[in-house]
Design a protein around this motif. Structure first.
Motif, PDB file in Angstrom:
ATOM      1  N   THR A   1       0.964  -1.086  -0.017  1.00  0.00           N
ATOM      2  CA  THR A   1       0.196   0.065   0.051  1.00  0.00           C
ATOM      3  C   THR A   1       0.816   1.125   0.005  1.00  0.00           C
ATOM      4  OG1 THR A   1      -0.128  -0.043   2.375  1.00  0.00           O
ATOM      5  CG2 THR A   1      -1.806  -1.315   1.316  1.00  0.00           C
ATOM      6  N   THR A   2       0.357   2.393  -0.611  1.00  0.00           N
ATOM      7  CA  THR A   2       1.035   3.512  -0.513  1.00  0.00           C
ATOM      8  C   THR A   2       0.392   4.492   0.421  1.00  0.00           C
ATOM      9  OG1 THR A   2       1.450   3.502  -2.887  1.00  0.00           O
ATOM     10  CG2 THR A   2       1.666   5.509  -2.123  1.00  0.00           C
ATOM     11  N   GLY A   3       1.040   5.132   1.295  1.00  0.00           N
ATOM     12  CA  GLY A   3       0.537   6.014   2.525  1.00  0.00           C
ATOM     13  C   GLY A   3       0.405   7.447   1.951  1.00  0.00           C
ATOM     14  N   PHE A   4      -0.717   7.930   2.281  1.00  0.00           N
ATOM     15  CA  PHE A   4      -1.135   9.251   1.948  1.00  0.00           C
ATOM     16  C   PHE A   4      -1.227  10.172   3.059  1.00  0.00           C
ATOM     17  CE2 PHE A   4      -2.918   6.706  -1.251  1.00  0.00           C
ATOM     18  CZ  PHE A   4      -2.024   7.113  -2.599  1.00  0.00           C
ATOM     19  N   GLY A   5      -0.546   9.925   4.425  1.00  0.00           N
ATOM     20  CA  GLY A   5      -0.750  10.864   5.444  1.00  0.00           C
ATOM     21  C   GLY A   5      -1.590  10.202   6.578  1.00  0.00           C
ATOM     22  N   MET A   6      -1.358  10.608   7.726  1.00  0.00           N
ATOM     23  CA  MET A   6      -1.897   9.883   9.052  1.00  0.00           C
ATOM     24  C   MET A   6      -3.036  10.895   9.496  1.00  0.00           C
ATOM     25  SD  MET A   6      -1.064   7.327  10.467  1.00  0.00           S
ATOM     26  CE  MET A   6       0.861   7.196  10.444  1.00  0.00           C
ATOM     27  N   LYS A   7      -3.961  10.254   9.882  1.00  0.00           N
ATOM     28  CA  LYS A   7      -5.094  11.096  10.657  1.00  0.00           C
ATOM     29  C   LYS A   7      -5.414  10.105  12.039  1.00  0.00           C
ATOM     30  CE  LYS A   7      -9.267   8.540   8.926  1.00  0.00           C
ATOM     31  NZ  LYS A   7     -10.409   8.628   8.028  1.00  0.00           N
ATOM     32  N   TYR A   8      -5.988  11.117  12.929  1.00  0.00           N
ATOM     33  CA  TYR A   8      -6.440  10.588  14.358  1.00  0.00           C
ATOM     34  C   TYR A   8      -7.974  10.126  14.018  1.00  0.00           C
ATOM     35  CZ  TYR A   8      -2.145  13.158  16.109  1.00  0.00           C
ATOM     36  OH  TYR A   8      -1.072  13.401  16.256  1.00  0.00           O
ATOM     37  N   THR A   9      -8.248   9.193  14.598  1.00  0.00           N
ATOM     38  CA  THR A   9      -9.470   8.577  14.369  1.00  0.00           C
ATOM     39  C   THR A   9     -10.302   8.729  15.737  1.00  0.00           C
ATOM     40  OG1 THR A   9      -8.603   6.516  15.375  1.00  0.00           O
ATOM     41  CG2 THR A   9      -8.584   6.776  13.010  1.00  0.00           C
ATOM     42  N   GLU A  10      -9.980   9.214  16.802  1.00  0.00           N
ATOM     43  CA  GLU A  10     -10.827   9.404  18.033  1.00  0.00           C
ATOM     44  C   GLU A  10     -10.440  10.791  18.667  1.00  0.00           C
ATOM     45  OE1 GLU A  10     -11.003   6.065  20.675  1.00  0.00           O
ATOM     46  OE2 GLU A  10     -11.508   4.955  19.050  1.00  0.00           O
ATOM     47  N   THR A  11     -11.129  11.361  19.382  1.00  0.00           N
ATOM     48  CA  THR A  11     -11.097  12.600  20.009  1.00  0.00           C
ATOM     49  C   THR A  11     -10.960  12.210  21.584  1.00  0.00           C
ATOM     50  OG1 THR A  11     -13.282  13.329  20.063  1.00  0.00           O
ATOM     51  CG2 THR A  11     -11.729  14.132  18.378  1.00  0.00           C
ATOM     52  N   LEU A  12     -10.438  12.893  22.262  1.00  0.00           N
ATOM     53  CA  LEU A  12     -10.254  12.773  23.823  1.00  0.00           C
ATOM     54  C   LEU A  12     -11.699  12.930  24.389  1.00  0.00           C
ATOM     55  CD1 LEU A  12      -8.347  11.851  25.733  1.00  0.00           C
ATOM     56  CD2 LEU A  12      -8.010  14.411  26.423  1.00  0.00           C
TER      57      LEU A  12
ATOM     58  N   TRP B   1     -30.248   7.075  47.542  1.00  0.00           N
ATOM     59  CA  TRP B   1     -31.702   7.229  48.274  1.00  0.00           C
ATOM     60  C   TRP B   1     -32.255   8.183  48.011  1.00  0.00           C
ATOM     61  CZ3 TRP B   1     -33.100   2.618  50.454  1.00  0.00           C
ATOM     62  CH2 TRP B   1     -32.084   1.613  50.941  1.00  0.00           C
ATOM     63  N   GLY B   2     -32.392   8.758  46.699  1.00  0.00           N
ATOM     64  CA  GLY B   2     -33.084   9.874  46.246  1.00  0.00           C
ATOM     65  C   GLY B   2     -32.471  11.267  46.628  1.00  0.00           C
ATOM     66  N   ILE B   3     -31.080  11.328  47.095  1.00  0.00           N
ATOM     67  CA  ILE B   3     -30.549  12.473  47.571  1.00  0.00           C
ATOM     68  C   ILE B   3     -29.422  12.837  46.697  1.00  0.00           C
ATOM     69  CG2 ILE B   3     -29.446  13.872  49.355  1.00  0.00           C
ATOM     70  CD1 ILE B   3     -30.929  12.391  51.322  1.00  0.00           C
ATOM     71  N   CYS B   4     -29.210  13.858  45.895  1.00  0.00           N
ATOM     72  CA  CYS B   4     -28.187  14.365  45.052  1.00  0.00           C
ATOM     73  C   CYS B   4     -26.839  14.668  45.785  1.00  0.00           C
ATOM     74  CB  CYS B   4     -28.412  15.431  44.155  1.00  0.00           C
ATOM     75  SG  CYS B   4     -27.332  16.025  43.105  1.00  0.00           S
ATOM     76  N   TYR B   5     -25.735  14.002  45.508  1.00  0.00           N
ATOM     77  CA  TYR B   5     -24.701  14.433  46.254  1.00  0.00           C
ATOM     78  C   TYR B   5     -23.461  14.993  45.311  1.00  0.00           C
ATOM     79  CZ  TYR B   5     -26.048  12.105  50.663  1.00  0.00           C
ATOM     80  OH  TYR B   5     -26.944  11.865  51.496  1.00  0.00           O
ATOM     81  N   GLY B   6     -23.828  14.939  43.951  1.00  0.00           N
ATOM     82  CA  GLY B   6     -22.662  15.625  43.217  1.00  0.00           C
ATOM     83  C   GLY B   6     -23.582  15.211  41.814  1.00  0.00           C
ATOM     84  N   LEU B   7     -22.347  15.471  40.593  1.00  0.00           N
ATOM     85  CA  LEU B   7     -22.540  15.276  39.384  1.00  0.00           C
ATOM     86  C   LEU B   7     -21.598  14.471  38.509  1.00  0.00           C
ATOM     87  CD1 LEU B   7     -23.338  18.582  40.420  1.00  0.00           C
ATOM     88  CD2 LEU B   7     -24.165  18.780  37.960  1.00  0.00           C
ATOM     89  N   ARG B   8     -22.115  13.715  37.736  1.00  0.00           N
ATOM     90  CA  ARG B   8     -21.220  13.076  36.571  1.00  0.00           C
ATOM     91  C   ARG B   8     -21.237  13.757  35.467  1.00  0.00           C
ATOM     92  NH1 ARG B   8     -20.021   7.520  37.781  1.00  0.00           N
ATOM     93  NH2 ARG B   8     -21.092   6.886  39.538  1.00  0.00           N
ATOM     94  N   CYS B   9     -20.222  14.214  34.807  1.00  0.00           N
ATOM     95  CA  CYS B   9     -20.126  15.083  33.801  1.00  0.00           C
ATOM     96  C   CYS B   9     -19.200  14.498  32.544  1.00  0.00           C
ATOM     97  CB  CYS B   9     -19.797  16.321  33.879  1.00  0.00           C
ATOM     98  SG  CYS B   9     -20.711  17.395  35.404  1.00  0.00           S
ATOM     99  N   GLU B  10     -19.929  14.284  31.333  1.00  0.00           N
ATOM    100  CA  GLU B  10     -18.888  13.899  30.339  1.00  0.00           C
ATOM    101  C   GLU B  10     -18.138  15.106  29.478  1.00  0.00           C
ATOM    102  OE1 GLU B  10     -19.010   9.935  27.653  1.00  0.00           O
ATOM    103  OE2 GLU B  10     -20.243  11.524  26.858  1.00  0.00           O
ATOM    104  N   PHE B  11     -16.853  15.169  29.209  1.00  0.00           N
ATOM    105  CA  PHE B  11     -16.700  16.121  28.318  1.00  0.00           C
ATOM    106  C   PHE B  11     -15.956  15.574  27.229  1.00  0.00           C
ATOM    107  CE2 PHE B  11     -13.436  19.579  26.932  1.00  0.00           C
ATOM    108  CZ  PHE B  11     -14.442  20.572  27.131  1.00  0.00           C
ATOM    109  N   LYS B  12     -16.569  16.195  25.843  1.00  0.00           N
ATOM    110  CA  LYS B  12     -15.978  15.463  24.622  1.00  0.00           C
ATOM    111  C   LYS B  12     -15.136  16.741  24.027  1.00  0.00           C
ATOM    112  CE  LYS B  12     -19.318  12.021  23.461  1.00  0.00           C
ATOM    113  NZ  LYS B  12     -20.369  11.648  22.400  1.00  0.00           N
ATOM    114  N   CYS B  13     -13.832  16.279  23.872  1.00  0.00           N
ATOM    115  CA  CYS B  13     -12.746  17.219  23.169  1.00  0.00           C
ATOM    116  C   CYS B  13     -13.075  17.267  21.488  1.00  0.00           C
ATOM    117  CB  CYS B  13     -11.617  16.850  23.526  1.00  0.00           C
ATOM    118  SG  CYS B  13     -11.083  16.949  25.337  1.00  0.00           S
TER     119      CYS B  13
END
Length: 357
Positions: free
Chosen positions: A51-62, A129-141
């Motif tokens: 195969t002949t390579g035409f350059g590299m690319k990233y496939t996933e973001t953080l 037990w129905g009481i909120c003690y924090g947050l789970r947050c997902e960050f997509k770069c």
């Protein structure tokens, strides 16, 4: 992957300002740093078994999670650690109001500062037990890695040499700075990145009673260089049909066409001790006005005034668009020579592909 940090700022607010902390609600101890990439290649066929390579690319973001709770050093009892519906709403509003990729600046556990760009894709309560003690947050770069911001200030009087270092993870790429220019005089200025320039000839000229006379000697050096290398010479002319010199008759731009008909842009200048340089590339110049700041955004190929309005090139004395060299930093040390009476505030972002945040 879960990010645990001392603090982060996002959308003009931060954890510490709100007496919040970053914690880990789970047993996941993997570090939020991952690089995956692949090469664009040609297909195999009966006549090609490689195969002949035409350059590299990233496939996933953080992508990573941030778990947020109240500062447990301030809120010591279980009741104080509970989030009321109003408190929960305030944090969700802060993290979810931005509708674009925005910068998040993280202070790591090791007191390092890194920057990432993206958005919070999900925010869910951490409850028991129905009481909120924090947050789970997902960050997509929007990129596979984080960045480190570097700053530098240079005060130029007449002329100055200085160095900027690019230590990014992209060994074969460039970093493009943002340069805020604060002029102390109305004049023409130039930047020459000697590390990103091909120096064709250097030597000395005899300084004359005026810069214009010294420039004539420099033109003789240019003409001799063109003759010795069998090139045809064309000077750059201004709107007045005269050979265009810049920066108080210390520099000049021209074209050389070689024996094969290839035409390229070149420049030459001399400095205070009479040393001259004939070069190709790495040279930017413009006209500035005293106390009217300019912002040179090299990554976006743009000039702005102090009100952040785009500036037309002709207003700053750039009559030919091919004169523009958008300043860039090669990997490693970059040596600059700057002419003018200006103060420079320089910022640039270096990618950190292996940063363990």
């Amino acid at each position: 992957m879960i990010l645990v940090c001392k603090d982060f700022s996002y959308d003009d607010n931060s954890l510490l300002k709100q007496n919040l902390s970053s914690v880990n609600f789970d047993d996941d101890t993997s570090l939020p740093s991952s690089i995956k990439r692949e090469m664009e290649v040609s297909e195999l066929n009966p006549f090609r078994n490689e195969t002949t390579g035409f350059g590299m690319k990233y496939t996933e973001t953080l992508t990573f999670e941030i778990h947020i709770t109240k500062n447990y050093e301030i809120n010591t009892s279980q009741e104080e650690l509970e989030f009321t519906p109003e408190e929960y709403e305030i944090i969700v509003s802060w993290l979810s109001s931005s509708n674009k990729n925005s910068w998040i600046t993280v202070t790591t556990q090791g007191n390092e500062t890194v920057k990432l760009k993206g958005y919070f894709s999900s925010i869910t309560p951490y409850e028991n037990w129905g009481i909120c003690y924090g947050l789970r947050c997902e960050f997509k770069c929007n990129s596979p890695f984080s960045f480190v911001e570097k700053t530098d200030q240079q005060i130029i009087t007449r002329s100055k040499n200085f160095m900027l270092e690019n230590t990014s993870s992209e060994k074969y790429g460039y970093v493009y700075p943002v340069i805020n220019i604060h002029p102390a005089a109305t004049e023409q200025i130039y930047f020459h990145n000697l590390s990103d320039s091909k120096i064709l000839e250097t030597g000395n000229v005899s300084l004359q009673s005026s810069n214009k006379l010294t420039l004539e000697l420099l033109k003789t050096k240019i003409e001799n260089y063109a003759k010795n290398n069998r090139c045809s010479l064309d000077y750059v002319y201004g709107k007045d049909k005269q050979v265009m010199s810049i920066c108080n008759d210390t520099a000049i731009l021209f074209y050389l066409t070689d024996a094969f008909g290839v035409k390229n842009k070149y420049g030459a200048y001399y400095i205070e001790n009479g040393q001259y340089y004939i070069f190709q590339g790495g040279f930017f110049y413009c006209k500035v006005q005293r106390d009217l700041d300019l912002k040179l955004d090299c990554g976006n190929l743009s000039l702005y005034d102090e009100l952040n309005r785009p500036v037309v090139f002709e207003r700053v004395g750039i009559e030919h668009e091919d004169n523009i060299y958008w300043i860039r930093l090669l990997h490693g040390h970059n040596t600059f020579r700057v002419y003018g009476n200006i103060t420079l505030d320089i910022t640039y972002l270096e990618p950190r592909k292996g940063a363990l945040i």
